[in-house]
Structures are given as C-alpha cells and as structure tokens.
Design a protein around this motif. Structure first.
Motif, PDB file in Angstrom:
ATOM      1  N   VAL A 228       0.843  -1.204   0.014  1.00 55.55           N
ATOM      2  CA  VAL A 228       0.217  -0.104  -0.107  1.00 55.55           C
ATOM      3  C   VAL A 228       0.956   1.277   0.061  1.00 55.55           C
ATOM      4  CG1 VAL A 228      -0.195   0.451   2.471  1.00 55.55           C
ATOM      5  CG2 VAL A 228      -1.949   0.937   0.870  1.00 55.55           C
ATOM      6  N   ALA A 229       2.068   1.114   0.750  1.00 53.90           N
ATOM      7  CA  ALA A 229       2.917   2.547   0.695  1.00 53.90           C
ATOM      8  C   ALA A 229       3.130   3.206  -0.760  1.00 53.90           C
ATOM      9  CB  ALA A 229       4.139   2.070   1.485  1.00 53.90           C
ATOM     10  N   PRO A 230       3.694   2.539  -1.521  1.00 51.51           N
ATOM     11  CA  PRO A 230       3.987   3.051  -3.006  1.00 51.51           C
ATOM     12  C   PRO A 230       2.547   3.684  -3.759  1.00 51.51           C
ATOM     13  CG  PRO A 230       4.245   0.783  -3.234  1.00 51.51           C
ATOM     14  CD  PRO A 230       4.171   0.984  -1.897  1.00 51.51           C
ATOM     15  N   VAL A 231       1.340   2.807  -3.468  1.00 54.76           N
ATOM     16  CA  VAL A 231       0.201   3.212  -3.872  1.00 54.76           C
ATOM     17  C   VAL A 231      -0.011   4.655  -3.261  1.00 54.76           C
ATOM     18  CG1 VAL A 231      -2.377   2.595  -4.032  1.00 54.76           C
ATOM     19  CG2 VAL A 231      -0.549   0.788  -4.271  1.00 54.76           C
ATOM     20  N   GLY A 236      -1.119  10.399  -4.020  1.00 58.61           N
ATOM     21  CA  GLY A 236      -0.870  11.692  -3.306  1.00 58.61           C
ATOM     22  C   GLY A 236      -0.358  12.612  -4.412  1.00 58.61           C
ATOM     23  N   ASP A 237       0.685  11.981  -5.489  1.00 59.49           N
ATOM     24  CA  ASP A 237       1.142  12.852  -6.438  1.00 59.49           C
ATOM     25  C   ASP A 237       0.358  12.983  -7.488  1.00 59.49           C
ATOM     26  OD1 ASP A 237       3.526  12.731  -5.146  1.00 59.49           O
ATOM     27  OD2 ASP A 237       4.421  10.993  -6.187  1.00 59.49           O
ATOM     28  N   GLN A 238      -0.560  12.247  -7.715  1.00 60.31           N
ATOM     29  CA  GLN A 238      -1.760  12.369  -8.820  1.00 60.31           C
ATOM     30  C   GLN A 238      -2.773  13.029  -8.352  1.00 60.31           C
ATOM     31  OE1 GLN A 238      -1.934  10.844 -12.005  1.00 60.31           O
ATOM     32  NE2 GLN A 238       0.160  10.152 -11.645  1.00 60.31           N
ATOM     33  N   ILE A 285      -0.946  22.148  -2.266  1.00 59.28           N
ATOM     34  CA  ILE A 285       0.037  21.022  -2.792  1.00 59.28           C
ATOM     35  C   ILE A 285       1.110  20.843  -1.650  1.00 59.28           C
ATOM     36  CG2 ILE A 285       1.914  20.529  -4.472  1.00 59.28           C
ATOM     37  CD1 ILE A 285       0.058  21.843  -6.733  1.00 59.28           C
ATOM     38  N   PHE A 286       1.541  21.792  -1.063  1.00 66.99           N
ATOM     39  CA  PHE A 286       2.763  21.772   0.062  1.00 66.99           C
ATOM     40  C   PHE A 286       2.242  20.926   0.881  1.00 66.99           C
ATOM     41  CE2 PHE A 286       4.375  23.455   4.039  1.00 66.99           C
ATOM     42  CZ  PHE A 286       5.485  23.149   3.884  1.00 66.99           C
ATOM     43  N   VAL A 287       0.914  21.099   1.605  1.00 64.15           N
ATOM     44  CA  VAL A 287       0.435  20.571   2.607  1.00 64.15           C
ATOM     45  C   VAL A 287       0.132  19.049   2.287  1.00 64.15           C
ATOM     46  CG1 VAL A 287      -1.769  20.099   4.100  1.00 64.15           C
ATOM     47  CG2 VAL A 287      -0.865  22.513   3.667  1.00 64.15           C
ATOM     48  N   MET A 288      -0.472  18.531   1.057  1.00 62.10           N
ATOM     49  CA  MET A 288      -0.508  17.353   0.538  1.00 62.10           C
ATOM     50  C   MET A 288       0.704  16.751   0.468  1.00 62.10           C
ATOM     51  SD  MET A 288      -2.520  16.167  -2.888  1.00 62.10           S
ATOM     52  CE  MET A 288      -4.011  17.104  -2.169  1.00 62.10           C
ATOM     53  N   ASN A 289       1.873  17.187   0.118  1.00 61.79           N
ATOM     54  CA  ASN A 289       3.016  16.534   0.059  1.00 61.79           C
ATOM     55  C   ASN A 289       3.536  15.984   1.397  1.00 61.79           C
ATOM     56  OD1 ASN A 289       3.782  16.670  -2.611  1.00 61.79           O
ATOM     57  ND2 ASN A 289       4.686  18.721  -2.624  1.00 61.79           N
TER      58      ASN A 289
END
Length: 311
Positions: A228-231, A236-238, A285-289
């Motif tokens: 699940v980690a890479p997913v 998140g990147d998508q 985007i900053f918070v999402m990262n």
C-alpha cells in the motif's frame, strides 16, 4: 515515526514554494499594463496614469514585490481588478469546485485501481493481466484535452446523455470526472499491480502458502498491507497533479474552479487574483506533500521497523 523523509520533503516543498511565488510575480508583470483592458480605448493618458497609481503599477518593481510579500504574510493580495472584491475572496469561491472535482476523481480512481491491480497481480501474464495492463497503459497516456473532446462528442453531442459544460446536478460532474479519472486510474493500476507482484513473490508469502493460508487472505491482508505504501505515494502525487493541472479540463467544461479562474485572470491581467490563486494552489500542494510523507511513513512497515530499531 521517522521524520527524516518528512523534513526533506518540507524543505524541498518550501524551496519550490518560494521559487514559484517569485517566478509568478515577475512573469505576471511581463504581460504588460492592464489599464488597456479596463479603461475605454479613448481613455486619456491622465486617466491611465491614475489607474496605474491606484493599483500601485507605477511603483518600482522591487517595491511592488515588497508590497506583495507583506500582503502575503497577512494573506492580503489586494483587490481584483475585474470586480473590485478582495482577491482571496474571489479565489476561495473557486477552490471548493476544484477540490470537489479532485476528491471525486481520486476516490473513484483508488477504489477501482486497487481491485484491478490485485486481480491482475494474482495471475501475472494471464489474459486478464494483459487486458488490464494494456488498457490502463492507454488511459495513463491519453492527453486529457483529447479525451475531453471525444467524451463531449460521444456523450453530449451524439448521444445527448450529458450536458456539455457548466454546473448543476450530478450529470454535470460526470464528464469532467470521467476525463480526469483516466490518467490516475491507469497509473495506480500499474503501480498497485507491480507492488503486489513483487510482494506475492516474496519469502513470507511463500511461507504463508506453505502453512495453508488462503490465497484471498494472502493477497488482501498480508501482501496488500506491504504494497500500500507506493500506492499511497503515487495517489498523493496524482491528486496534487490534478490540483495543479485541472486548468484545461475546467476550461473545456466551463467548470468554475481555480484553474479556469487562473486562465481568465491571466487573460485579463488581474495580477492580484493570479498571485492569490498561485499561492493558494501551491499551499494546498505543499500540505498534501507533507501528508503524503506522513502516510507513507506510517504505511511502510520497513520504515516503522527501522524507526523502532533506531530507538
């Protein structure tokens, strides 16, 4: 929880955030004086100078940038040239539409991608695996604008099932979400399939099979927990890419989100709204990262074990 990766992501995001703000400020000024867009064609030079003075456009560029940074600290980006309201008010009216579109897209993409990736990973090389892999490779590669035009032609023009553009009931969401979901769905299926294939060939899975553990439990519990980690990271990147790149789709479908607002503001040289929109999007985007890094660290068993060992 290990905070090394989180600290690095915070630092990199801050550097990108600052660089983006500086670049957008100076690039927006290169578009020229907006007085010609907001004043009559036969406006006198005195009226043009008065307009520029009122909006600080005659000040030296360094002074304009200093005023912008001071306003940024107070979250005050000035007044929209178009309608005279605070720029942040204009931007925040558009934000929920973009966030709603991104949330609906990613919810559907993740909900569909994980089962499809798991089904393909259970029988690598099978007909199902080939079909799923090829289809998702296509969806991940198709340009959004082309897919949007095809969807409009088929579902709105030829069949008349869905509205072409605008907002309203659920029907107005179908085409934008359908177009936006194609790429993250394709990417996430590929990532989840690859991660599960690697996990299903690992030693602990072979040991579980030797003990008679059911295949469903092996896939859905043991392997999925480690895959699940890479997913999560790619999802998140998508999601960040949708927030950052929904400009084309929002413009095509007349969606009143921040992407369409930015295009309109650039065309009208509404500097305050441009800067407020860029800063708001970059902040999301900053918070999402940061959240991605937290979730990745939490979801990755190897990082948790390394952290415990370090203690």
């Amino acid at each position: 929880m290990s905070f090394g990766g989180i600290g690095r992501r915070v630092l990199h995001s801050l550097i990108a955030f600052v660089g983006l703000i500086v670049a957008v400020f100076f690039l927006s000024r290169l578009t020229g004086n907006p007085a010609g867009l907001y004043l009559p064609i036969n406006a006198s030079q005195e009226l043009r100078d008065q307009f520029a003075d009122q909006h600080g456009l005659n000040d030296p560029l360094w002074q304009q940038f200093g005023d912008f940074v001071g306003g940024l600290v107070r979250l005050d980006f000035g007044t929209s040239l178009l309608d005279g309201r605070p720029a942040m008010t204009v931007v925040w009216e558009a934000v929920p539409w973009t966030l709603g579109l991104a949330a609906a897209t990613m919810l559907i993409a993740v909900a569909a991608a994980v089962p499809l990736g798991a089904a393909a990973a259970r029988r690598p090389g099978s007909r199902l695996d080939r079909v799923v892999s090829n289809l998702t490779l296509v969806t991940a590669s198709v340009p959004d604008f082309w897919l949007a035009l095809v969807a409009i032609m088929v579902f709105a023009v030829n069949l008349g099932w869905l509205p072409v553009a605008g907002t309203g009931g659920l029907a107005y969401w179908v085409l934008p979400v359908l177009v936006l979901v194609a790429r993250p769905l394709g990417v996430l299926v590929q990532v989840s399939r690859e991660a599960l294939v690697n996990e299903l060939s690992s030693t602990y899975v072979r040991a579980a099979r030797t003990k008679g553990t059911s295949e469903a439990r092996i896939v859905n519990v043991h392997a999925m927990r480690n895959a699940v980690a890479p997913v999560v990271t790619v999802a998140g990147d998508q999601a960040a890419a949708i927030l950052n790149g929904a400009v084309v789709i929002e413009t095509i479908f007349g969606w009143p989100g921040i992407g369409r607002l930015m295009i309109d503001s650039i065309l009208r040289r509404d500097f305050s709204v441009i800067l407020a929109g860029v800063v708001t999007t970059a902040a999301f985007i900053f918070v999402m990262n940061i959240l991605i890094e937290f979730v990745y660290t939490w979801a990755n068993p190897r990082l948790r074990h390394e952290d415990k060992a370090a203690r």
